[in-house]
Write a protein that holds these residues in place. Sequence first.
Motif, PDB file in Angstrom:
ATOM      1  N   ALA A 107       0.863  -1.189   0.000  1.00 32.09           N
ATOM      2  CA  ALA A 107       0.000   0.000   0.000  1.00 32.09           C
ATOM      3  C   ALA A 107       0.896   1.235   0.000  1.00 32.09           C
ATOM      4  CB  ALA A 107      -0.915   0.008   1.220  1.00 32.09           C
ATOM      5  N   VAL A 108       0.923   1.946  -1.122  1.00 33.69           N
ATOM      6  CA  VAL A 108       1.707   3.176  -1.258  1.00 33.69           C
ATOM      7  C   VAL A 108       0.733   4.300  -1.584  1.00 33.69           C
ATOM      8  CG1 VAL A 108       3.577   4.337  -2.474  1.00 33.69           C
ATOM      9  CG2 VAL A 108       3.698   1.864  -2.073  1.00 33.69           C
ATOM     10  N   PHE A 109       0.525   5.197  -0.628  1.00 37.65           N
ATOM     11  CA  PHE A 109      -0.474   6.252  -0.768  1.00 37.65           C
ATOM     12  C   PHE A 109      -1.833   5.649  -1.128  1.00 37.65           C
ATOM     13  CE2 PHE A 109       3.500   8.528  -1.510  1.00 37.65           C
ATOM     14  CZ  PHE A 109       3.335   9.649  -0.707  1.00 37.65           C
ATOM     15  N   SER A 110      -2.138   4.483  -0.527  1.00 41.39           N
ATOM     16  CA  SER A 110      -3.382   3.790  -0.849  1.00 41.39           C
ATOM     17  C   SER A 110      -3.739   2.848   0.299  1.00 41.39           C
ATOM     18  CB  SER A 110      -3.235   2.999  -2.156  1.00 41.39           C
ATOM     19  OG  SER A 110      -2.234   2.002  -2.017  1.00 41.39           O
ATOM     20  N   SER A 111      -4.802   2.059   0.104  1.00 36.70           N
ATOM     21  CA  SER A 111      -5.248   1.095   1.108  1.00 36.70           C
ATOM     22  C   SER A 111      -5.366  -0.281   0.473  1.00 36.70           C
ATOM     23  CB  SER A 111      -6.609   1.505   1.688  1.00 36.70           C
ATOM     24  OG  SER A 111      -6.525   2.722   2.397  1.00 36.70           O
ATOM     25  N   THR A 112      -4.990  -1.305   1.260  1.00 35.03           N
ATOM     26  CA  THR A 112      -5.108  -2.692   0.823  1.00 35.03           C
ATOM     27  C   THR A 112      -5.749  -3.495   1.951  1.00 35.03           C
ATOM     28  OG1 THR A 112      -3.155  -2.567  -0.604  1.00 35.03           O
ATOM     29  CG2 THR A 112      -3.855  -4.755   0.094  1.00 35.03           C
ATOM     30  N   THR A 113      -6.742  -4.309   1.610  1.00 32.73           N
ATOM     31  CA  THR A 113      -7.451  -5.112   2.611  1.00 32.73           C
ATOM     32  C   THR A 113      -7.481  -6.569   2.178  1.00 32.73           C
ATOM     33  OG1 THR A 113      -8.881  -3.237   3.204  1.00 32.73           O
ATOM     34  CG2 THR A 113      -9.613  -5.437   3.850  1.00 32.73           C
ATOM     35  N   ARG A 114      -7.208  -7.455   3.119  1.00 31.01           N
ATOM     36  CA  ARG A 114      -7.354  -8.889   2.882  1.00 31.01           C
ATOM     37  C   ARG A 114      -8.225  -9.438   4.007  1.00 31.01           C
ATOM     38  NH1 ARG A 114      -4.279 -12.751   0.256  1.00 31.01           N
ATOM     39  NH2 ARG A 114      -3.954 -11.073  -1.234  1.00 31.01           N
ATOM     40  N   LYS A 115      -9.424  -9.896   3.668  1.00 28.38           N
ATOM     41  CA  LYS A 115     -10.337 -10.409   4.684  1.00 28.38           C
ATOM     42  C   LYS A 115     -11.310 -11.388   4.048  1.00 28.38           C
ATOM     43  CE  LYS A 115     -13.598  -6.525   4.346  1.00 28.38           C
ATOM     44  NZ  LYS A 115     -14.285  -5.442   5.099  1.00 28.38           N
ATOM     45  N   GLY A 116     -12.179 -11.975   4.897  1.00 30.63           N
ATOM     46  CA  GLY A 116     -13.153 -12.940   4.405  1.00 30.63           C
ATOM     47  C   GLY A 116     -12.602 -14.356   4.484  1.00 30.63           C
ATOM     48  N   ARG A 117     -13.181 -15.251   3.661  1.00 35.55           N
ATOM     49  CA  ARG A 117     -12.805 -16.661   3.653  1.00 35.55           C
ATOM     50  C   ARG A 117     -11.700 -16.855   2.632  1.00 35.55           C
ATOM     51  NH1 ARG A 117     -13.135 -20.486   7.517  1.00 35.55           N
ATOM     52  NH2 ARG A 117     -13.563 -22.577   6.698  1.00 35.55           N
ATOM     53  N   TRP A 118     -10.454 -16.898   3.075  1.00 34.56           N
ATOM     54  CA  TRP A 118      -9.319 -17.054   2.179  1.00 34.56           C
ATOM     55  C   TRP A 118      -8.267 -17.929   2.840  1.00 34.56           C
ATOM     56  CZ3 TRP A 118      -4.560 -14.368   3.503  1.00 34.56           C
ATOM     57  CH2 TRP A 118      -4.678 -13.544   4.643  1.00 34.56           C
ATOM     58  N   ARG A 119      -7.452 -18.581   2.022  1.00 32.63           N
ATOM     59  CA  ARG A 119      -6.424 -19.468   2.542  1.00 32.63           C
ATOM     60  C   ARG A 119      -5.153 -18.680   2.821  1.00 32.63           C
ATOM     61  NH1 ARG A 119      -3.876 -24.549  -0.675  1.00 32.63           N
ATOM     62  NH2 ARG A 119      -2.815 -22.834  -1.714  1.00 32.63           N
ATOM     63  N   VAL A 120      -4.696 -18.760   4.047  1.00 30.33           N
ATOM     64  CA  VAL A 120      -3.526 -17.992   4.467  1.00 30.33           C
ATOM     65  C   VAL A 120      -2.255 -18.686   3.985  1.00 30.33           C
ATOM     66  CG1 VAL A 120      -2.314 -16.998   6.428  1.00 30.33           C
ATOM     67  CG2 VAL A 120      -4.791 -17.265   6.509  1.00 30.33           C
ATOM     68  N   ALA A 121      -1.359 -17.932   3.386  1.00 29.87           N
ATOM     69  CA  ALA A 121      -0.073 -18.479   2.960  1.00 29.87           C
ATOM     70  C   ALA A 121       0.834 -18.688   4.170  1.00 29.87           C
ATOM     71  CB  ALA A 121       0.598 -17.540   1.958  1.00 29.87           C
ATOM     72  N   ARG A 122       1.864 -19.515   3.985  1.00 29.57           N
ATOM     73  CA  ARG A 122       2.827 -19.742   5.066  1.00 29.57           C
ATOM     74  C   ARG A 122       3.481 -18.426   5.496  1.00 29.57           C
ATOM     75  NH1 ARG A 122       5.936 -24.009   6.944  1.00 29.57           N
ATOM     76  NH2 ARG A 122       4.924 -25.398   5.460  1.00 29.57           N
ATOM     77  N   ARG A 123       3.718 -17.533   4.516  1.00 31.62           N
ATOM     78  CA  ARG A 123       4.357 -16.257   4.828  1.00 31.62           C
ATOM     79  C   ARG A 123       3.652 -15.138   4.072  1.00 31.62           C
ATOM     80  NH1 ARG A 123       8.834 -17.413   3.006  1.00 31.62           N
ATOM     81  NH2 ARG A 123       9.679 -18.341   4.895  1.00 31.62           N
ATOM     82  N   THR A 124       3.434 -14.015   4.754  1.00 29.32           N
ATOM     83  CA  THR A 124       2.853 -12.829   4.133  1.00 29.32           C
ATOM     84  C   THR A 124       3.771 -11.641   4.393  1.00 29.32           C
ATOM     85  OG1 THR A 124       0.556 -13.604   4.392  1.00 29.32           O
ATOM     86  CG2 THR A 124       0.888 -11.238   4.110  1.00 29.32           C
ATOM     87  N   ASN A 125       4.113 -10.915   3.340  1.00 28.79           N
ATOM     88  CA  ASN A 125       4.925  -9.709   3.459  1.00 28.79           C
ATOM     89  C   ASN A 125       4.027  -8.501   3.211  1.00 28.79           C
ATOM     90  OD1 ASN A 125       7.319 -11.267   3.789  1.00 28.79           O
ATOM     91  ND2 ASN A 125       7.456 -11.526   1.579  1.00 28.79           N
ATOM     92  N   ALA A 126       3.905  -7.641   4.223  1.00 29.73           N
ATOM     93  CA  ALA A 126       3.034  -6.461   4.116  1.00 29.73           C
ATOM     94  C   ALA A 126       3.893  -5.210   4.243  1.00 29.73           C
ATOM     95  CB  ALA A 126       1.972  -6.490   5.212  1.00 29.73           C
ATOM     96  N   PHE A 127       3.798  -4.320   3.258  1.00 28.62           N
ATOM     97  CA  PHE A 127       4.604  -3.094   3.248  1.00 28.62           C
ATOM     98  C   PHE A 127       3.683  -1.911   2.992  1.00 28.62           C
ATOM     99  CE2 PHE A 127       7.248   0.109   1.154  1.00 28.62           C
ATOM    100  CZ  PHE A 127       8.296   0.217   2.062  1.00 28.62           C
TER     101      PHE A 127
END
Length: 228
Positions: A107-127
């Motif tokens: 998210a660069v000068f913006s918004s990002t959302t991850r929610k609901g019924r989804w499969r979580v990866a072993r690793r998530t990188n959030a910047f």
Amino acid sequence: MPPVAPAAPAAPAPAYADPQGALRASDADRDRIADILAEALAEGRLDAEEHAERVEAVYRAKTVGELEPIVRDLPAAGGAPSAPRADPAPAAYGPEDAEGNADQLLAVFSSTTRKGRWRVARRTNAFAIFGNIEIDLTEAIFAQPLTTINATSIFGNVEIRVPENISLRGSGTGILGNFEVTTLEGVDPQAPLVVVNGYALLGNVEARPKRGKWVVDLQTKLRKHLGH
């Protein structure tokens, strides 16, 4: 008798020659050790406090030599197969991602959302830089016992919400900002473990449980165990 010439000094070792065990640890190395610890917790070889201490040491380790002693007293550390579990993995786990691909949230000068019924990866990188990222795991499908989230916030915000009945730990730094992870210990030893690492520079990284949200399969299992 002519003087004996002094012996030539030994050639210095190459600068790139590392002592044994000084190889820098990768994320995959840390995940491998964390998986061994999760297995040991599920089998009762470690209690919750010992498990928490060792997981924290895993994510502080910089070299492979620092990782190996953490699991030296556990069966899987020497490559021996551990005893099979009496109970199958909880139904909350879905099919694991064999390739181990990481999710990338930006998210660069913006918004990002991850929610609901989804499969979580072993690793998530959030910047997040001058932006906002929301990661809601309360309805997610956990494909593995350990999930790692690497969160970086620069003049931004990363918010992580998890169910109340999983384990949650974190290790990070706030530099003129806030890095806050609410530690949770799941009652069920097979509950998913989420580890949040990272830093906040003039920003915010926060991970905490969302009240009233549970991993449903674990909640049902716990009620049966308590006789409700």
